[in-house]
Design an enzyme around this catalytic site. Sequence first.
Site, short mmCIF file in Angstrom:
data_model
loop_
_atom_site.label_atom_id
_atom_site.label_comp_id
_atom_site.label_asym_id
_atom_site.label_seq_id
_atom_site.Cartn_x
_atom_site.Cartn_y
_atom_site.Cartn_z
CG HIS A 177 -7.30 2.87 1.20
ND1 HIS A 177 -6.49 3.13 2.27
CD2 HIS A 177 -6.51 2.28 0.27
CE1 HIS A 177 -5.25 2.74 2.00
NE2 HIS A 177 -5.23 2.21 0.79
CB CYS A 204 -0.89 -0.01 1.25
SG CYS A 204 -1.92 1.46 1.41
CG HIS A 242 -5.55 -2.10 -1.42
ND1 HIS A 242 -4.46 -2.69 -0.85
CD2 HIS A 242 -5.38 -0.75 -1.27
CE1 HIS A 242 -3.66 -1.74 -0.38
NE2 HIS A 242 -4.19 -0.57 -0.63
CD GLU A 243 -6.68 1.65 -3.99
OE1 GLU A 243 -6.83 2.61 -3.22
OE2 GLU A 243 -5.57 1.12 -4.19
ZN ZN Z 1 -3.60 1.33 -0.11
#
Ligand code: ZN
Length: 196
Positions: A156, A110, A152-153
């Site tokens: 966030h 990341c 993953h995004e």
């Molecule tokens: Zn990330």
Amino acid sequence: MALSILQVGEAILRQPTRALTVPEIHSSTIQQLIAAMQQTMYEAPGVGLAAPQIGEPLQLLVMEDRAELLQKLPSQQLIERERFPFPFQVIINPTLVVEQSQQLNFFEGCLSVDGFIGLVPRFHAVKVTGLNEKAEPIEIQAYGWQARILQHEIDHLQGKLCIDQMLPKSMMSVANYRKYWLNQPISCVCEALGIT
Ligand code: ZN
């Protein structure tokens, strides 16, 4: 102009984000933010960037996997990760549905956890709906590496980082990943590091 990327330990990376309205999406402020996020992702370089990473608590992310990044990786790795180039994409106010509940472990890093990498289990296939940069509805069906990037995004945007799901014993410096494990099958990595 590239923006600076916040590192783990900043509270904003752990806080929820808010949805954007259609007029906001059309505003020059958000359009300029999207352009700056694209530039920041390219320069990092990375394959995705979420608004909290540049200090904005908004449901906005950008992603792209470029052929020039893939050329530097072993072809066997691209095949097993199901990693292919895909064009630049803006996703706003996303909703993610798991399409295949099988989970796969691969090394994932990341831009907000600079210098470290580890094995993260992710679903093989997902469907994401949301809006693009023109506030038009979009639907993305993705598998393999693109599905991983989406998970993953979107994490966030919920204040989650990949280290939350990372197999703890697999966390390592990027330098040691390149030195020892880059070309090793995941099963060998797990055996060597005592990951069951
Ligand atoms: Zn990330």
